[in-house]
Design an enzyme around this catalytic site. Sequence first.
Site, PDB file in Angstrom:
ATOM      1  N   GLU A  33       0.184  -9.672  -0.828  1.00  0.00           N
ATOM      2  CA  GLU A  33       0.152 -11.101  -0.488  1.00  0.00           C
ATOM      3  C   GLU A  33      -0.186 -11.963  -1.707  1.00  0.00           C
ATOM      4  O   GLU A  33       0.358 -13.057  -1.885  1.00  0.00           O
ATOM      5  CB  GLU A  33      -0.863 -11.358   0.627  1.00  0.00           C
ATOM      6  CG  GLU A  33      -0.496 -10.763   1.975  1.00  0.00           C
ATOM      7  CD  GLU A  33       0.638 -11.512   2.673  1.00  0.00           C
ATOM      8  OE1 GLU A  33       1.138 -12.510   2.121  1.00  0.00           O
ATOM      9  OE2 GLU A  33       1.026 -11.083   3.778  1.00  0.00           O
ATOM     10  N   ARG A  37       2.342 -14.826  -3.174  1.00  0.00           N
ATOM     11  CA  ARG A  37       1.878 -16.202  -2.998  1.00  0.00           C
ATOM     12  C   ARG A  37       1.344 -16.791  -4.309  1.00  0.00           C
ATOM     13  O   ARG A  37       1.827 -17.819  -4.778  1.00  0.00           O
ATOM     14  CB  ARG A  37       0.811 -16.266  -1.903  1.00  0.00           C
ATOM     15  CG  ARG A  37       1.305 -15.789  -0.544  1.00  0.00           C
ATOM     16  CD  ARG A  37       0.323 -16.112   0.559  1.00  0.00           C
ATOM     17  NE  ARG A  37       0.649 -15.425   1.811  1.00  0.00           N
ATOM     18  CZ  ARG A  37       0.323 -15.855   3.020  1.00  0.00           C
ATOM     19  NH1 ARG A  37      -0.342 -16.999   3.152  1.00  0.00           N
ATOM     20  NH2 ARG A  37       0.629 -15.172   4.104  1.00  0.00           N
ATOM     21  N   ASP A 165      10.725  -6.571   6.470  1.00  0.00           N
ATOM     22  CA  ASP A 165      11.625  -7.680   6.155  1.00  0.00           C
ATOM     23  C   ASP A 165      11.944  -7.878   4.677  1.00  0.00           C
ATOM     24  O   ASP A 165      13.088  -7.729   4.230  1.00  0.00           O
ATOM     25  CB  ASP A 165      11.087  -8.982   6.758  1.00  0.00           C
ATOM     26  CG  ASP A 165       9.601  -9.224   6.467  1.00  0.00           C
ATOM     27  OD1 ASP A 165       8.971  -8.399   5.776  1.00  0.00           O
ATOM     28  OD2 ASP A 165       9.074 -10.245   6.946  1.00  0.00           O
ATOM     29  N   GLU A 308      11.104 -19.138   8.255  1.00  0.00           N
ATOM     30  CA  GLU A 308      12.324 -18.349   8.074  1.00  0.00           C
ATOM     31  C   GLU A 308      13.583 -19.032   8.604  1.00  0.00           C
ATOM     32  O   GLU A 308      14.664 -18.917   8.011  1.00  0.00           O
ATOM     33  CB  GLU A 308      12.158 -16.977   8.743  1.00  0.00           C
ATOM     34  CG  GLU A 308      11.154 -16.073   8.055  1.00  0.00           C
ATOM     35  CD  GLU A 308       9.715 -16.409   8.377  1.00  0.00           C
ATOM     36  OE1 GLU A 308       8.810 -16.032   7.605  1.00  0.00           O
ATOM     37  OE2 GLU A 308       9.474 -17.085   9.424  1.00  0.00           O
TER      38      GLU A 308
END
Length: 421
Positions: A33, A37, A165, A308
Amino acid sequence: LYLVGLTDEFRRAVAWVETSLSLSSVPEISFFETCIRALGGLLAAWDLSGEEVLLRRADELGGRMMELAFQTASGVPYNNIVLGEGLVRAEVANTLAQVGTLQLEYRYLARVTGKEEYATAVERIVKDLGMIQPENGLFPFQLDVHMGKVKLAVNGIVTFGANGDSFYEYLLKAWLQGGRKEEYLRYMYDKAVDGMHELLVHTSTPSGLTYIAEMKIPGNIIDHKMDHLVCFMGATLALGAYTHPAGLESEKAQRDLKTAKALTYTCYQMYARTKTGLSPELIRFTPELPNLDYRYTADISYYILRPETVESFFVLYQLTGDNVYRDWGWEIFQSIVAHCITDGGFGAYKNIERVGDIPEDRMESFFVAETLKYLYLLFDDDAGEKLDLLNKHVLTTEAHPLTMLDDIDVKRSNLQIGRNR
């Protein structure tokens, strides 16, 4: 801030990064993460502005994370690390997304700093996975790391939603980032997309909505569930079609573009069919009920400002010029403003079928980094000049734009990082 022209705010943010960003006081973090980010954000801000301090701090952050996370025999990193104390959790990263969504950021960092070890470490992971890619191209999202080797879980779930994903997204985008020369990346992506169409793409009744299901292995048991997260595939499939080695008019490129458009329409319906115009976190299609396309229960009827769907609107609008994506984006933006705005920003919404609730006091960083950015760019007539999705830029999974590797000015990478430390 830089993309939307908020110059003063951007300058203040750069000053904060220079004077107040500390790695010594950071608690336990997720390597994955933080990479997508924070590291991605610093790199993209430097790419756009050329502010040297942003690259210097990105190198510090990226170097410290890699130093801790990659202390493994398998080359698969630890995911939970404590930067200030130099500690790691014993468990290595064990999902496709965690290990396969590091490549864009670290390959870029390697190119602009000259530290090729950054790229070598993250590229090894994908190459190792390529050696064990299943015949149908589809990976269970769970990985088994044992005795220094990576294996696929025997009992697992194949998904383009949570935990899987962005691995598939980065196969395509790393190929684009590298100038379309690393054939193994495109091969792995195309093989996965072929398997997806063969096993996971379904249509609902009575409306004929296209969706990407999940699959349990062994046995290839289909679970007709689709996360909102899966809606990124509209953008990814369209981008893959427009850059297909056989050309846009080829059979598979046209197949992928058709699925991209149909899936994105389904994702729009996830918003349009609710009382608030906001989407649930996931939906479950109901082939056993021919008069009902899908349903969702109260426990997943929340909206956490996910990006998304509008990501796919932006990419499809840029590639096709079809104004329907602007129309749908405007509807969703109005719904977000109507139901999620607070005195200090925007908040998640607990029940998308209940009008008048107070938003939660919680706003994920991806709302600003992705949702608002994609909506802004969707209506920015100059977005195509700022971001060339086919030739010059690649958008990370957190919507941070990075110049493709062959287009990076080598002179810009000579920012004398060592001198500024």
